[in-house]
Enzyme design. Structure first.
Site, PDB file in Angstrom:
ATOM      1  N   GLU A  15       0.809  -1.215   0.000  1.00 58.76           N
ATOM      2  CA  GLU A  15       0.000   0.000   0.000  1.00 58.76           C
ATOM      3  C   GLU A  15       0.846   1.270   0.000  1.00 58.76           C
ATOM      4  OE1 GLU A  15      -3.710   0.000   0.257  1.00 58.76           O
ATOM      5  OE2 GLU A  15      -3.349  -2.025  -0.476  1.00 58.76           O
ATOM      6  N   HIS A  19      -4.797   1.737   7.222  1.00 60.98           N
ATOM      7  CA  HIS A  19      -3.383   2.001   6.966  1.00 60.98           C
ATOM      8  C   HIS A  19      -2.749   2.540   8.240  1.00 60.98           C
ATOM      9  CE1 HIS A  19      -4.378   2.685   2.452  1.00 60.98           C
ATOM     10  NE2 HIS A  19      -3.852   1.496   2.612  1.00 60.98           N
ATOM     11  N   CYS A  79      -2.931  11.437   3.556  1.00 59.42           N
ATOM     12  CA  CYS A  79      -3.228  10.602   2.385  1.00 59.42           C
ATOM     13  C   CYS A  79      -2.953  11.335   1.084  1.00 59.42           C
ATOM     14  CB  CYS A  79      -4.696  10.154   2.404  1.00 59.42           C
ATOM     15  SG  CYS A  79      -5.077   8.896   3.640  1.00 59.42           S
TER      16      CYS A  79
END
Length: 448
Positions: free
Chosen positions: A174, A250, A371
């Site tokens: 990721e 995450h 993000c």
């Protein structure tokens, strides 16, 4: 030689919509099917970029993906003209059309993992595009991501690019959302911190029971090998499976690091004390003084952290040696989180300033300030080798703002995704954007 941490923020794409595609991401799922505002989303992101630029930080921009992804739909058996492909997908498999229109590439913390030249064996900055294979709508991003990064960091003397890891569950990757770096100075050798949710091959590591653990230990180890990192400069840590099951999909939803500081929730990791001791020891061996701020669960519950995105913040070094924390408006709206932040500032620790940004459009789809940016540590020579078209300036901000106002819709619903005109609007906008950012041909419609 002076070094910088450059934040390359993702530019929100023209098809920004709330498809609710990300199982395990509470905000994404809870706002599914609501009408989005792509124009407002892009402008909010640009305003944050400009604000950081105005504060003196080097700021860049990372282009969005072509959406809808007609090639992906063709690979799934939809045929005909582009318009016919979209029409048939809307009629026969609307979830696949929604996935092919996802604008999730704006969260460029997932675009790649980046290791600075001070850490790598060949003295170049290394990039590995994330395969994002846990979610179909994100797994289709990495080919374009690789081309865009290649156009931004093209000088092979300074930059090395690696293809995404094998697109299988054992190597789920990721990107930088599960990676950070600690160092005394951005230009000095540091300690790279890889956080994983599970191991694909070692049953000793517990796994979450409700939501998937997207990052594997094996993927993190593979990236470290590809980048030529030494054992002395790497720490691997496991995310707490219990917090993954509470919506912490995450690590950057529960922890953020910069310089010599890790800011994290008390429940973020397994074996926390052992991990902190390893970080302290390895950074000390490289001349650094590792520090951590652990947020107690009795002051900020994991649920509050997830809802406010307290830890999905940007932790930035100021010229006086203190740190600035960039948080979303949702932190101020949460009484417990805001009270904690006021106490943090009053304590006079390394975090001295908190700035709040309205990123509602991004937040409602499950991504906050952290993000939206990919961090790249560069020295002066490397920064000079970056494609200058992607470095934010007042003129570029004005140009991109006008570009968004010209091309983006101010409302988008799921039914609008079936409109073939949306594809034409997106391609027209992106073709112009590649000229603005001097990227060349990076999109499938420009290449094929």
């Amino acid at each position: 030689m002076k070094s910088f941490e450059v934040n390359f923020d993702g530019l929100v794409g023209p098809t920004h919509n709330y498809g609710g595609l990300s199982f395990g991401n509470v905000a994404s799922q809870s706002n599914s099917q609501q009408a989005s505002n792509p124009r407002e989303a892009a402008l909010q992101g640009l305003e944050k970029m400009k604000a950081l630029m105005d504060m003196g930080f080097v700021q860049g921009v990372l282009a969005p993906q072509e959406r809808p992804d007609v090639a992906a739909l063709r690979s799934l058996g939809f045929a005909g003209t582009d318009a016919q492909v979209i029409e048939r997908a809307a009629k026969e498999a609307m979830p696949l059309l929604v996935a092919s229109c996802s604008a999730s590439s704006m969260w460029v913390a997932n675009a790649a993992t980046v290791s600075p030249s001070a850490d790598t064996s060949d003295g170049r900055v290394h990039f590995t595009a994330a395969n994002l294979n846990c979610k179909y709508h994100r797994s289709i991003e990495h080919p374009t991501t690789s081309r865009v990064l290649g156009a931004m960091f093209a000088d092979q003397q300074h930059f090395a690019h690696h293809a995404a890891l094998p697109a299988v569950a054992q190597f789920g990757d990721e990107g930088a959302a599960n990676h950070t770096r600690f160092c005394r100075d951005y230009g000095e050798a540091g300690v790279e911190f890889f956080v994983f949710g599970r191991s694909a091959f070692d049953s000793r590591y517990p796994a979450p029971q409700k939501y998937p653990a997207r990052q594997t230990l094996e993927a993190s180890q593979a990236v470290a090998r590809l980048h030529g990192l030494s054992e002395e400069g790497v720490v691997f840590a496991q995310q707490n499976p219990a917090v993954i099951d509470q919506g912490v999909f995450h690590n950057d939803v529960i922890a953020v690091g910069n310089g010599e500081l890790l800011f994290h929730h008390q429940d973020a990791f397994l074996n926390t004390e052992q991990m902190l001791a390893e970080l302290h020891g390895k950074l000390a061996a490289r001349g650094g003084n590792f520090q951590s701020i652990s947020v107690p669960r009795d002051q900020v519950a994991v649920e509050d952290a997830v809802r406010s995105y307290l830890f999905n913040s940007q932790l930035l070094s100021r010229t006086d040696g203190s740190m600035l924390l960039i948080v979303p408006e949702e932190c101020r709206a949460n009484p417990r989180v805001w009270q904690y932040l006021q106490g943090l500032l009053a304590a006079g620790g390394p975090i001295r300033v908190v700035k709040v940004f309205d990123l509602k459009q991004s937040m409602q789809n499950g991504g906050g300030p952290a993000c939206l940016r990919l961090r790249v540590a560069l020295n002066e020579t490397e920064l000079a080798a970056v494609n200058p078209g992607v470095i934010m300036t007042p003129a570029l901000y004005d140009t991109l703002t006008a570009w968004v106002n010209k091309h983006y819709r101010d409302a988008l619903r799921e039914s609008d995704l079936a409109d073939p005109q949306l594809l034409l609007e997106c391609r027209t906008a992106l073709d112009e954007l590649t000229q603005i950012l001097k990227l060349g041909a990076v999109y499938p419609f420009q290449i094929n």
